[in-house]
Write a protein that holds these residues in place. Structure first.
Motif, PDB file in Angstrom:
ATOM      1  N   LYS A  49      -7.694   2.098   9.868  1.00  0.00           N
ATOM      2  CA  LYS A  49      -7.992   3.434  10.637  1.00  0.00           C
ATOM      3  C   LYS A  49      -7.585   4.582   9.478  1.00  0.00           C
ATOM      4  O   LYS A  49      -8.153   5.563   9.374  1.00  0.00           O
ATOM      5  CB  LYS A  49      -6.802   3.560  11.412  1.00  0.00           C
ATOM      6  N   GLU A  50      -6.332   4.351   8.761  1.00  0.00           N
ATOM      7  CA  GLU A  50      -6.036   5.465   7.663  1.00  0.00           C
ATOM      8  C   GLU A  50      -7.001   5.800   6.607  1.00  0.00           C
ATOM      9  O   GLU A  50      -7.450   6.562   6.277  1.00  0.00           O
ATOM     10  CB  GLU A  50      -4.662   5.292   6.946  1.00  0.00           C
ATOM     11  N   ASP A  51      -7.563   4.654   6.243  1.00  0.00           N
ATOM     12  CA  ASP A  51      -8.588   4.489   4.970  1.00  0.00           C
ATOM     13  C   ASP A  51      -9.823   5.266   5.677  1.00  0.00           C
ATOM     14  O   ASP A  51     -10.388   6.020   5.021  1.00  0.00           O
ATOM     15  CB  ASP A  51      -9.221   3.112   4.936  1.00  0.00           C
ATOM     16  N   LEU A  52     -10.202   4.986   7.098  1.00  0.00           N
ATOM     17  CA  LEU A  52     -11.428   5.753   7.818  1.00  0.00           C
ATOM     18  C   LEU A  52     -11.144   7.116   7.691  1.00  0.00           C
ATOM     19  O   LEU A  52     -11.932   8.127   7.702  1.00  0.00           O
ATOM     20  CB  LEU A  52     -11.655   5.165   9.078  1.00  0.00           C
ATOM     21  N   LEU A  53      -9.836   7.524   8.346  1.00  0.00           N
ATOM     22  CA  LEU A  53      -9.422   9.149   8.395  1.00  0.00           C
ATOM     23  C   LEU A  53      -9.551  10.012   7.092  1.00  0.00           C
ATOM     24  O   LEU A  53     -10.104  10.823   6.875  1.00  0.00           O
ATOM     25  CB  LEU A  53      -8.216   9.173   8.782  1.00  0.00           C
ATOM     26  N   ARG A  54      -9.154   9.142   5.986  1.00  0.00           N
ATOM     27  CA  ARG A  54      -9.269   9.590   4.399  1.00  0.00           C
ATOM     28  C   ARG A  54     -10.834   9.734   4.216  1.00  0.00           C
ATOM     29  O   ARG A  54     -11.067  10.830   3.644  1.00  0.00           O
ATOM     30  CB  ARG A  54      -8.303   8.994   3.563  1.00  0.00           C
ATOM     31  N   ARG A  55     -11.610   8.870   4.658  1.00  0.00           N
ATOM     32  CA  ARG A  55     -12.877   9.088   4.203  1.00  0.00           C
ATOM     33  C   ARG A  55     -13.635  10.417   5.071  1.00  0.00           C
ATOM     34  O   ARG A  55     -14.312  11.042   4.483  1.00  0.00           O
ATOM     35  CB  ARG A  55     -13.801   7.785   4.500  1.00  0.00           C
ATOM     36  N   LEU A  66       0.962  -1.246   0.045  1.00  0.00           N
ATOM     37  CA  LEU A  66       0.095   0.007   0.100  1.00  0.00           C
ATOM     38  C   LEU A  66       0.694   1.419   0.070  1.00  0.00           C
ATOM     39  O   LEU A  66       0.279   2.146  -0.203  1.00  0.00           O
ATOM     40  CB  LEU A  66      -0.818   0.090   1.222  1.00  0.00           C
ATOM     41  N   THR A  67       2.066   1.119   0.192  1.00  0.00           N
ATOM     42  CA  THR A  67       2.900   2.322   0.618  1.00  0.00           C
ATOM     43  C   THR A  67       2.867   3.298  -0.879  1.00  0.00           C
ATOM     44  O   THR A  67       3.216   2.768  -1.707  1.00  0.00           O
ATOM     45  CB  THR A  67       4.452   1.825   0.915  1.00  0.00           C
ATOM     46  N   GLU A  68       2.774   4.529  -0.456  1.00  0.00           N
ATOM     47  CA  GLU A  68       2.617   5.491  -1.460  1.00  0.00           C
ATOM     48  C   GLU A  68       4.069   5.737  -2.010  1.00  0.00           C
ATOM     49  O   GLU A  68       4.764   6.109  -0.883  1.00  0.00           O
ATOM     50  CB  GLU A  68       1.697   6.718  -1.111  1.00  0.00           C
ATOM     51  N   LYS A  69       4.215   6.332  -3.243  1.00  0.00           N
ATOM     52  CA  LYS A  69       5.566   6.783  -3.452  1.00  0.00           C
ATOM     53  C   LYS A  69       5.836   8.426  -2.873  1.00  0.00           C
ATOM     54  O   LYS A  69       5.123   8.991  -2.830  1.00  0.00           O
ATOM     55  CB  LYS A  69       5.628   6.725  -4.857  1.00  0.00           C
ATOM     56  N   PRO A 128       1.085   1.777   6.938  1.00  0.00           N
ATOM     57  CA  PRO A 128       1.618   1.219   5.674  1.00  0.00           C
ATOM     58  C   PRO A 128       1.514   2.248   4.539  1.00  0.00           C
ATOM     59  O   PRO A 128       2.361   2.236   3.489  1.00  0.00           O
ATOM     60  CB  PRO A 128       0.834   0.146   5.251  1.00  0.00           C
ATOM     61  N   TYR A 129       0.420   3.389   4.378  1.00  0.00           N
ATOM     62  CA  TYR A 129       0.350   4.250   3.549  1.00  0.00           C
ATOM     63  C   TYR A 129       1.708   5.112   3.356  1.00  0.00           C
ATOM     64  O   TYR A 129       2.202   5.349   2.367  1.00  0.00           O
ATOM     65  CB  TYR A 129      -0.927   5.057   3.455  1.00  0.00           C
ATOM     66  N   TYR A 130       1.982   5.696   4.662  1.00  0.00           N
ATOM     67  CA  TYR A 130       3.200   6.498   4.631  1.00  0.00           C
ATOM     68  C   TYR A 130       4.307   5.933   4.629  1.00  0.00           C
ATOM     69  O   TYR A 130       5.583   6.427   4.118  1.00  0.00           O
ATOM     70  CB  TYR A 130       2.958   7.569   5.468  1.00  0.00           C
ATOM     71  N   ALA A 131       4.633   4.938   5.645  1.00  0.00           N
ATOM     72  CA  ALA A 131       5.401   4.338   5.758  1.00  0.00           C
ATOM     73  C   ALA A 131       7.022   4.738   5.798  1.00  0.00           C
ATOM     74  O   ALA A 131       7.855   4.913   4.917  1.00  0.00           O
ATOM     75  CB  ALA A 131       5.930   2.946   4.963  1.00  0.00           C
ATOM     76  N   LEU A 132       7.024   5.923   6.758  1.00  0.00           N
ATOM     77  CA  LEU A 132       8.019   6.682   6.627  1.00  0.00           C
ATOM     78  C   LEU A 132       9.565   6.182   6.677  1.00  0.00           C
ATOM     79  O   LEU A 132      10.425   6.489   6.063  1.00  0.00           O
ATOM     80  CB  LEU A 132       8.016   7.637   8.055  1.00  0.00           C
ATOM     81  N   PRO A 134      -1.555  17.696   8.104  1.00  0.00           N
ATOM     82  CA  PRO A 134      -1.944  16.573   7.576  1.00  0.00           C
ATOM     83  C   PRO A 134      -0.526  15.765   7.380  1.00  0.00           C
ATOM     84  O   PRO A 134       0.419  16.516   7.322  1.00  0.00           O
ATOM     85  CB  PRO A 134      -2.541  16.631   6.391  1.00  0.00           C
ATOM     86  N   PRO A 135      -0.525  14.343   7.552  1.00  0.00           N
ATOM     87  CA  PRO A 135       0.756  13.617   7.680  1.00  0.00           C
ATOM     88  C   PRO A 135       1.572  13.976   6.348  1.00  0.00           C
ATOM     89  O   PRO A 135       2.880  14.131   6.573  1.00  0.00           O
ATOM     90  CB  PRO A 135       0.024  12.213   7.493  1.00  0.00           C
TER      91      PRO A 135
END
Ligand code: SF4
Lengths: 164, 520
Positions: free
Chosen positions: B291-297, A14-17, A57-61, A144-145
């Motif tokens: 949780k992140e999915d929920l926050l984004r919504r 899921l990690t975004e670039k 997992p999205y930001y995965a710093l 925001p992150p």
């Protein structure tokens, strides 16, 4: 156990670039690894939630080479949140002293920038800069992150602010 | 409701005013310290749960004490207009041990002396100011102690062969709020834990004074960031009660929806962190992803990830069109399934259950004595949940089932969170399917005279309480928000002894209390 593995497999990656600015070989900076120590100087805990989100997992710093560490002695960058309450003034100063040079300080959130909604209370110092020198600020309540991440990545190559 | 019976049992001449948006709540003035202590005793003896105690200063010094009964919320108000100096009030700590820290806080901040309170140590102010900071009118400069010695706190020591102390904090090793813990340890085992809080004290009660309602609402939303919806809603209810304003059905639905989204987001985060603390990193990744999915919504449909400032006195600042409702219903369905999967994985994981079970046990009897509510209380057989018990609208229409466990260990608190997520999601589904048309926010009426109001909501950790006193023209004269953390911190102290030092992070996480909400 197989349920767990299936879940991992189904979730995928899921990690975004992100776009870490590439530091030039001879400019001052922290190269490819940055150790961050967070100090909560009396926040409402909103900013902490966004700092924690950086590790999801999205930001995965950590995939950008930046990670949170448990001691200021291991840190290159201090991230400070909160308006700096009078009771946290001393612990914050001591944490900075324990951080080896070269080091940078990032103030995250409106509170850390100038006190935010708590400005001018008898119990706060109106932000980080009246207490310790700040190199960079991220306003927002909470920011925001992705904005925090951008600021952290910039800190890899942040020039040092003149000492006050 | 047997309101008549109820008023006969307690003070004559008042009744609990039922309100559409929540539980009945009443402010009862007391005319003497004697009647105050009598009334408090009666309330405590008849099953009332002590929820908090606070003071208001200049120009009308007073002590306010809140009790939650099955019938409603009662706040006793004792005016301190006696010409004595220093002003005193009778301490309730002899029959209500939970009152101790609240009374010490009042002494620190206002200088009112609780008579009969044994503990003479400061609590919140840490000796930083030479005078009680809230005793003077707003805007006064508060002189600071030149060299405050924050280390000088007389912790209770355990003596004996092999006993040593571990000090932890205020700066913790992680992304956590500041506070100090002092462990007395022998070998691996904790003999005693004592907390030292107040590091995040920002003077919120002082900042409320003289603010307009809108500015007050912004401040209330920042009492504890992870409970911003609950704090905003309690504050809004208090202002609306003071102004005798009733929000429309659509607004009540939206508020209930926001409150449940906050609960789900927090529970997801806690469950992930609990898995991680017990060595299952997989849990952290999975739950933080959800949780992140929920926050984004939240960001897309309500304009803010954590829903800061979405609830305001008079209404809500968000509206949902049909497309948004369908999207949220789809999210709801997927999330319920995902959480179900993860619950099975957690339940079947031997290593995880081994760490969770019989760790950090809060016995039901102790929980009752300390007045613990919320997830912690319900994990220890304390059957209190404002949504299930009192059911103002819309809870009356879609009553959520009460989640309850009896073991009182970390495993019980984990299970309660799983149950509550599913229950919250079911409630959200019902709310979305029946959402009435609503106007976003209505202008509030004016108050010709000084007026007071109360608000109370079932937040993530338990009952969040708000009290406000409005001067004419909608200016806040005094206000207070009471986070349930203040009642639960003492419970943590009781639970930890007997466990291993290494289990402390896990137990602490299973409580997940707010420092900011406690220190104000
Ligand atoms: S900037 Fe906002 S979110 Fe961050 S600590 Fe301050 S009040 Fe909380």
């Amino acid at each position: 156990m197989w349920k767990l593995l299936v879940k991992i497999f189904r979730t995928g990656r899921l990690t975004e670039k992100s776009s870490r600015p590439v530091t030039q070989p001879h400019t001052p900076g922290f190269g490819r690894s940055l150790a961050i120590r967070h100090v909560d100087a009396g926040s409402c805990n909103g900013c902490e939630l966004e700092l924690l989100a950086l590790e999801n997992p999205y930001y995965a710093l950590s995939s950008d080479g930046a990670k949170f560490v448990a001691s200021p002695r291991h840190a290159d960058l201090l991230i400070v949140t909160g308006p700096v309450t009078k009771a946290m003034k001393d612990p914050l100063t001591k944490t900075l002293e324990a951080t080896p040079e070269p080091r940078r300080v990032l103030a995250v959130g409106d509170c850390a920038c100038d006190g935010g909604v708590f400005r001018d209370s008898y119990a706060v110092c109106n932000g980080v800069s009246p207490v310790i020198p700040v190199d960079h600020q991220v306003p927002g309540c909470p920011p925001p992150p992705d904005e925090i991440r951008r600021a952290i990545l910039r800190a890899f190559a942040l020039p040092r602010q003149a000492q006050k | 409701m047997d309101n008549d019976d109820f008023s006969k049992r307690f003070s004559p001449g008042f009744c609990l005013i039922p309100r559409e948006d929540g539980i009945p709540r009443a402010i009862i003035p007391q005319n003497s310290p004697g009647s105050y202590i009598e009334e408090a005793r009666t309330l405590a003896a008849s099953g009332g749960r002590f929820l908090g105690l606070w003071a208001a200063g200049d120009p009308e010094p007073r002590i306010c004490t809140a009790f939650l009964l099955r019938e409603g919320l009662i706040v006793l108000v004792l005016p301190l207009n006696l010409p004595e100096d220093p002003q005193t009030f009778p301490s309730l700590s002899s029959f209500l041990p939970a009152a101790d820290r609240f009374e010490r806080t009042v002494r620190d901040l206002f200088g009112f002396v609780p008579e009969g309170l044994e503990d003479s140590r400061p609590w919140i102010s840490q000796g930083l100011w030479t005078v009680p900071p809230l005793a003077s009118p707003p805007g006064t400069c508060i002189p600071e102690t030149p060299t405050p010695d924050l280390q000088e706190y007389p912790f209770v020591r355990v003596l004996g062969p092999g006993v040593h102390e571990i000090p932890v904090g205020p700066v913790h090793a992680g992304i956590i709020e500041p506070g100090h813990f002092r462990f007395q340890v022998v070998g691996e085992k904790v003999l005693r834990l004592e907390e030292r809080l107040g590091y995040t004290h920002k003077g919120v009660d002082g900042l409320f004074r003289g603010r307009e309602i809108a500015a007050g609402a912004r401040l209330a939303a920042r009492v504890s960031g992870d409970s911003t919806v609950a704090c905003s809603l309690a504050f809004a209810q208090a202002v609306e009660q003071a102004l005798d304003f009733s929000p429309a059905a659509g607004v009540r639905f939206m508020r209930a929806l926001l409150l449940e989204r906050e609960r789900v987001a927090n529970h997801l985060g806690d469950l992930g962190a609990l898995g991680n603390d017990a060595g299952l990193g997989f849990g952290l990744s999975q739950f933080t992803r959800l949780k992140e999915d929920l926050l984004r919504r939240n960001r897309i449909h309500f304009g803010a990830r954590y829903l800061f400032d979405v609830i305001v006195p008079g209404g809500v600042r968000a509206n949902l069109d049909d497309k948004a409702i369908l999207d949220l219903l789809e999210e709801n369905r997927l999330l319920a399934a995902e959480v179900g999967d993860l619950q099975k994985i957690y339940d079947d994981h031997g290593g995880l259950q081994d760490r969770f079970q019989n760790t950090g046990v809060l016995l039901p009897e102790v929980a009752r004595r300390l007045g613990a509510g919320g997830v912690v209380g319900r994990g220890s057989a304390q059957a209190w949940d404002l949504r299930a018990d009192h059911g103002g609208d819309p809870y009356r229409r879609f009553p959520p089932a009460l989640a309850l466990a009896h073991e009182g260990d970390v495993a019980a608190r984990v299970r309660i969170r799983f149950l509550e997520i599913q229950e919250s999601l079911a409630l959200c589904r019902a709310l979305l399917e029946h959402l009435p048309e609503h106007s976003i926010a209505e202008p509030l009426p004016d108050n010709p005279e000084t007026a007071e109001g109360l608000g109370i909501v079932e937040g993530v950790r338990g009952e969040v309480l708000a009290w406000v006193r409005l001067a004419p023209g909608g200016v806040i004269r005094a206000a207070h928000i009471q986070d349930p953390s203040a009642l639960l911190w003492p419970a943590l102290e009781v639970v930890v002894p007997g466990n291993l030092v290494a289990d402390f992070p896990l137990i602490n996480k299973s409580f997940n209390l707010s420092y900011s909400g406690h220190d104000l």
